[in-house]
Motif scaffolding. Sequence first.
Motif, PDB file in Angstrom:
ATOM      1  N   ILE A 167       0.862  -1.176   0.000  1.00 18.42           N
ATOM      2  CA  ILE A 167       0.000   0.000   0.000  1.00 18.42           C
ATOM      3  C   ILE A 167       0.897   1.224   0.000  1.00 18.42           C
ATOM      4  N   ILE A 168       0.693   2.105  -0.974  1.00 17.56           N
ATOM      5  CA  ILE A 168       1.472   3.339  -1.065  1.00 17.56           C
ATOM      6  C   ILE A 168       0.500   4.511  -1.114  1.00 17.56           C
ATOM      7  N   ASN A 169       0.603   5.392  -0.142  1.00 17.49           N
ATOM      8  CA  ASN A 169      -0.257   6.566  -0.062  1.00 17.49           C
ATOM      9  C   ASN A 169       0.499   7.803  -0.538  1.00 17.49           C
ATOM     10  N   VAL A 170      -0.128   8.589  -1.381  1.00 14.18           N
ATOM     11  CA  VAL A 170       0.500   9.830  -1.839  1.00 14.18           C
ATOM     12  C   VAL A 170       0.076  10.945  -0.892  1.00 14.18           C
ATOM     13  N   SER A 171       1.032  11.419  -0.110  1.00 15.15           N
ATOM     14  CA  SER A 171       0.817  12.480   0.855  1.00 15.15           C
ATOM     15  C   SER A 171       1.310  13.797   0.246  1.00 15.15           C
ATOM     16  N   SER A 172       1.984  14.604   1.013  1.00 18.75           N
ATOM     17  CA  SER A 172       2.469  15.897   0.515  1.00 18.75           C
ATOM     18  C   SER A 172       3.572  16.425   1.420  1.00 18.75           C
ATOM     19  N   ALA A 173       4.527  17.115   0.810  1.00 20.15           N
ATOM     20  CA  ALA A 173       5.559  17.792   1.598  1.00 20.15           C
ATOM     21  C   ALA A 173       4.965  18.897   2.455  1.00 20.15           C
ATOM     22  N   ALA A 174       3.706  19.251   2.191  1.00 15.54           N
ATOM     23  CA  ALA A 174       3.034  20.272   3.005  1.00 15.54           C
ATOM     24  C   ALA A 174       2.854  19.831   4.447  1.00 15.54           C
ATOM     25  N   THR A 175       3.068  18.553   4.742  1.00 13.14           N
ATOM     26  CA  THR A 175       2.919  18.082   6.122  1.00 13.14           C
ATOM     27  C   THR A 175       4.160  18.338   6.960  1.00 13.14           C
ATOM     28  N   ARG A 176       5.287  18.690   6.340  1.00 14.01           N
ATOM     29  CA  ARG A 176       6.508  18.921   7.124  1.00 14.01           C
ATOM     30  C   ARG A 176       6.939  20.382   7.148  1.00 14.01           C
ATOM     31  N   ILE A 177       6.162  21.262   6.532  1.00 15.32           N
ATOM     32  CA  ILE A 177       6.448  22.690   6.566  1.00 15.32           C
ATOM     33  C   ILE A 177       5.180  23.430   6.972  1.00 15.32           C
ATOM     34  N   ALA A 178       5.345  24.685   7.351  1.00 15.86           N
ATOM     35  CA  ALA A 178       4.165  25.519   7.584  1.00 15.86           C
ATOM     36  C   ALA A 178       3.573  25.898   6.230  1.00 15.86           C
ATOM     37  N   TYR A 179       2.296  25.583   6.021  1.00 18.07           N
ATOM     38  CA  TYR A 179       1.655  25.827   4.734  1.00 18.07           C
ATOM     39  C   TYR A 179       0.315  26.506   4.964  1.00 18.07           C
ATOM     40  N   PRO A 180       0.330  27.739   5.474  1.00 18.18           N
ATOM     41  CA  PRO A 180      -0.936  28.412   5.807  1.00 18.18           C
ATOM     42  C   PRO A 180      -1.772  28.755   4.586  1.00 18.18           C
ATOM     43  N   GLU A 181      -1.170  28.737   3.384  1.00 21.08           N
ATOM     44  CA  GLU A 181      -1.930  29.067   2.182  1.00 21.08           C
ATOM     45  C   GLU A 181      -3.030  28.051   1.881  1.00 21.08           C
ATOM     46  N   SER A 182      -2.889  26.840   2.398  1.00 22.35           N
ATOM     47  CA  SER A 182      -3.881  25.797   2.145  1.00 22.35           C
ATOM     48  C   SER A 182      -3.955  24.878   3.358  1.00 22.35           C
ATOM     49  N   VAL A 183      -4.410  25.437   4.459  1.00 25.06           N
ATOM     50  CA  VAL A 183      -4.310  24.749   5.736  1.00 25.06           C
ATOM     51  C   VAL A 183      -5.157  23.479   5.795  1.00 25.06           C
ATOM     52  N   ALA A 184      -6.360  23.484   5.222  1.00 23.86           N
ATOM     53  CA  ALA A 184      -7.208  22.290   5.271  1.00 23.86           C
ATOM     54  C   ALA A 184      -6.592  21.152   4.463  1.00 23.86           C
ATOM     55  N   TYR A 185      -6.016  21.492   3.314  1.00 21.77           N
ATOM     56  CA  TYR A 185      -5.343  20.476   2.494  1.00 21.77           C
ATOM     57  C   TYR A 185      -4.183  19.857   3.268  1.00 21.77           C
ATOM     58  N   MET A 228      -3.754  19.696   6.459  1.00 23.10           N
ATOM     59  CA  MET A 228      -4.309  18.886   7.545  1.00 23.10           C
ATOM     60  C   MET A 228      -4.751  17.515   7.035  1.00 23.10           C
ATOM     61  N   SER A 229      -5.400  17.486   5.878  1.00 24.71           N
ATOM     62  CA  SER A 229      -5.877  16.209   5.334  1.00 24.71           C
ATOM     63  C   SER A 229      -4.724  15.277   5.006  1.00 24.71           C
ATOM     64  N   LYS A 230      -3.624  15.829   4.516  1.00 28.39           N
ATOM     65  CA  LYS A 230      -2.464  15.000   4.206  1.00 28.39           C
ATOM     66  C   LYS A 230      -1.752  14.544   5.477  1.00 28.39           C
ATOM     67  N   GLY A 231      -1.847  15.349   6.540  1.00 22.57           N
ATOM     68  CA  GLY A 231      -1.351  14.891   7.826  1.00 22.57           C
ATOM     69  C   GLY A 231      -2.115  13.663   8.303  1.00 22.57           C
ATOM     70  N   ALA A 232      -3.412  13.632   8.026  1.00 23.26           N
ATOM     71  CA  ALA A 232      -4.213  12.457   8.363  1.00 23.26           C
ATOM     72  C   ALA A 232      -3.744  11.235   7.589  1.00 23.26           C
ATOM     73  N   VAL A 233      -3.348  11.431   6.341  1.00 27.36           N
ATOM     74  CA  VAL A 233      -2.830  10.330   5.524  1.00 27.36           C
ATOM     75  C   VAL A 233      -1.557   9.758   6.153  1.00 27.36           C
ATOM     76  N   ASP A 234      -0.677  10.634   6.632  1.00 25.89           N
ATOM     77  CA  ASP A 234       0.561  10.168   7.266  1.00 25.89           C
ATOM     78  C   ASP A 234       0.266   9.360   8.520  1.00 25.89           C
ATOM     79  N   THR A 235      -0.685   9.827   9.306  1.00 25.40           N
ATOM     80  CA  THR A 235      -1.046   9.121  10.533  1.00 25.40           C
ATOM     81  C   THR A 235      -1.645   7.752  10.224  1.00 25.40           C
ATOM     82  N   LEU A 236      -2.507   7.704   9.225  1.00 25.47           N
ATOM     83  CA  LEU A 236      -3.096   6.431   8.814  1.00 25.47           C
ATOM     84  C   LEU A 236      -2.019   5.473   8.319  1.00 25.47           C
ATOM     85  N   THR A 237      -1.033   5.988   7.609  1.00 21.82           N
ATOM     86  CA  THR A 237       0.059   5.153   7.107  1.00 21.82           C
ATOM     87  C   THR A 237       0.753   4.433   8.251  1.00 21.82           C
TER      88      THR A 237
END
Length: 254
Positions: free
Chosen positions: A142-160, A162-171
């Motif tokens: 199983i390979i989930n495509v997350s985002s580098a936005a989870t390791r930096i401050a990304y206030p321009e798209s905070v909900a996005y 957050m959702s990718k942070g959920a993907v990392d946790t699920l992984t």
Amino acid sequence: MGVLTGKTALVTGASRGIGRTIATKLAQEGALVAVHFHADRAAADKTLDTIASSGGQAFALKAQLGVPQDAETLYGEFDAGLARYGRAPRLDILVNNAGTSGSARIDEVTPELFDRIFAVNAKALLFVVQQGLQRMREGGRIINVSSAATRIAYPESVAYAMSKGAVDTLTLALAKELGPRGITVNAVRPGFIETDMNRAKRSTPEAAAQLASWSVFDRIGQPSDVADIVAFLASDASRWITGQCIDASGGSRL
């Protein structure tokens, strides 16, 4: 023979961009690939044509994610597609690439935007995995495509982000849960990748140069940069790697 010969793979959001390149790469390595799309049948057909031109095998399946019964619809199409190839409804590789975004700072986020992003990026992914496990062979991937936005401050798209942070946790949770079955679970975190979807963000030489400067290699990422990592994680060579979120951003914003 490719390293994935005899394997069956499902790639969500595979009609264009990163998903198309992942599907093509897995097919080149010998897998029979299910190319998932939501609405653009012509784009999905282009993916199939690209795969066929290099001697690979693939079929398309249509399903909208983020709506009730999305996983059931997806796997109904998946099972039917495999039946046309004379194969049982079994799955070796699941790549959760489909996602949606929405640029909005904290004061701009609406409940509707938040719900839509999480419905596709987090909720649908969870239930696609849940039902996929009923079909997945021991030793699957199983390979989930997350985002580098989870390791930096990304206030321009905070909900996005957050959702990718959920993907990392699920992984992480899945990797521990599925270890006894020999199934590895990893996430890949792309940075800025050149696709049709973000053409407007690099419409001028100055804008493109700014995006390229984020990476230590001073270039914009290509879909193949991500697909090659996914193909490795789908292979037996990655058998001792699980529960990892692998940065695929070219060292962006280190």
